[in-house]
Design a protein around this motif. Structure first.
Motif, mmCIF file in Angstrom:
data_model
loop_
_atom_site.group_PDB
_atom_site.id
_atom_site.type_symbol
_atom_site.label_atom_id
_atom_site.label_comp_id
_atom_site.label_asym_id
_atom_site.label_seq_id
_atom_site.Cartn_x
_atom_site.Cartn_y
_atom_site.Cartn_z
ATOM 1 N N SER A 54 0.823 -1.207 0.000
ATOM 2 C CA SER A 54 0.000 0.000 0.000
ATOM 3 C C SER A 54 0.858 1.259 0.000
ATOM 4 O O SER A 54 0.517 2.249 -0.654
ATOM 5 N N TRP A 70 0.735 4.084 -2.798
ATOM 6 C CA TRP A 70 0.538 5.488 -2.413
ATOM 7 C C TRP A 70 1.648 6.358 -3.003
ATOM 8 O O TRP A 70 1.373 7.421 -3.568
ATOM 9 N N SER A 85 1.109 9.215 -5.852
ATOM 10 C CA SER A 85 1.470 10.603 -5.578
ATOM 11 C C SER A 85 2.507 11.110 -6.566
ATOM 12 O O SER A 85 2.449 12.261 -7.017
ATOM 13 N N ALA A 122 -3.331 7.247 -5.370
ATOM 14 C CA ALA A 122 -2.783 7.699 -4.088
ATOM 15 C C ALA A 122 -3.798 7.504 -2.965
ATOM 16 O O ALA A 122 -3.445 7.088 -1.856
ATOM 17 N N ARG A 166 -6.202 5.255 -2.876
ATOM 18 C CA ARG A 166 -6.294 3.814 -2.595
ATOM 19 C C ARG A 166 -5.100 3.342 -1.764
ATOM 20 O O ARG A 166 -5.241 2.489 -0.899
ATOM 21 N N GLY A 167 -3.939 3.905 -2.038
ATOM 22 C CA GLY A 167 -2.759 3.549 -1.252
ATOM 23 C C GLY A 167 -2.894 3.996 0.199
ATOM 24 O O GLY A 167 -2.557 3.255 1.122
ATOM 25 N N LYS A 168 -3.413 5.208 0.405
ATOM 26 C CA LYS A 168 -3.633 5.690 1.770
ATOM 27 C C LYS A 168 -4.622 4.801 2.506
ATOM 28 O O LYS A 168 -4.421 4.458 3.678
#
Length: 89
Positions: free
Chosen positions: A39, A43, A47, A55, A57-59
């Motif tokens: 993840s 992110w 970014s 980004a 979805r990564g957060k």
């Protein structure tokens, strides 16, 4: 008045079950760390490539993996806490 406590030797296989539960908790923690790493990479990539959806979805993945690690680590404490609450009722 009925006073019943957990019996750790009432059924055969309780020790093996404890071993299995401990192994599952370990696997859960390892998978949480793996999800955290993936993840964080997603992110960073989102970014860096100006992709706000990626980004975001990564957060979200970082938050969920951290939550999963907390739940895996605190599972025994949570069960003991609610067991004590239930005994006080």
């Amino acid at each position: 008045m009925i006073d019943i406590d957990p019996n750790s030797n009432g059924l055969p296989g309780i020790e093996q079950l404890r071993t299995i539960v401990g192994a599952v908790m370990t696997v859960g923690l390892i998978l949480s760390v793996l999800a955290l790493i993936v993840s964080a990479i997603v992110w960073a990539y989102g970014s860096n490539s100006s992709n706000p959806h990626l980004a975001g979805r990564g957060k979200l993945g970082v938050l969920i993996s951290c939550g999963a690690a907390v739940i895996c680590g605190a599972a025994v404490t949570l069960v003991n806490f609610f067991w004590n609450v239930g005994q006080a009722v």
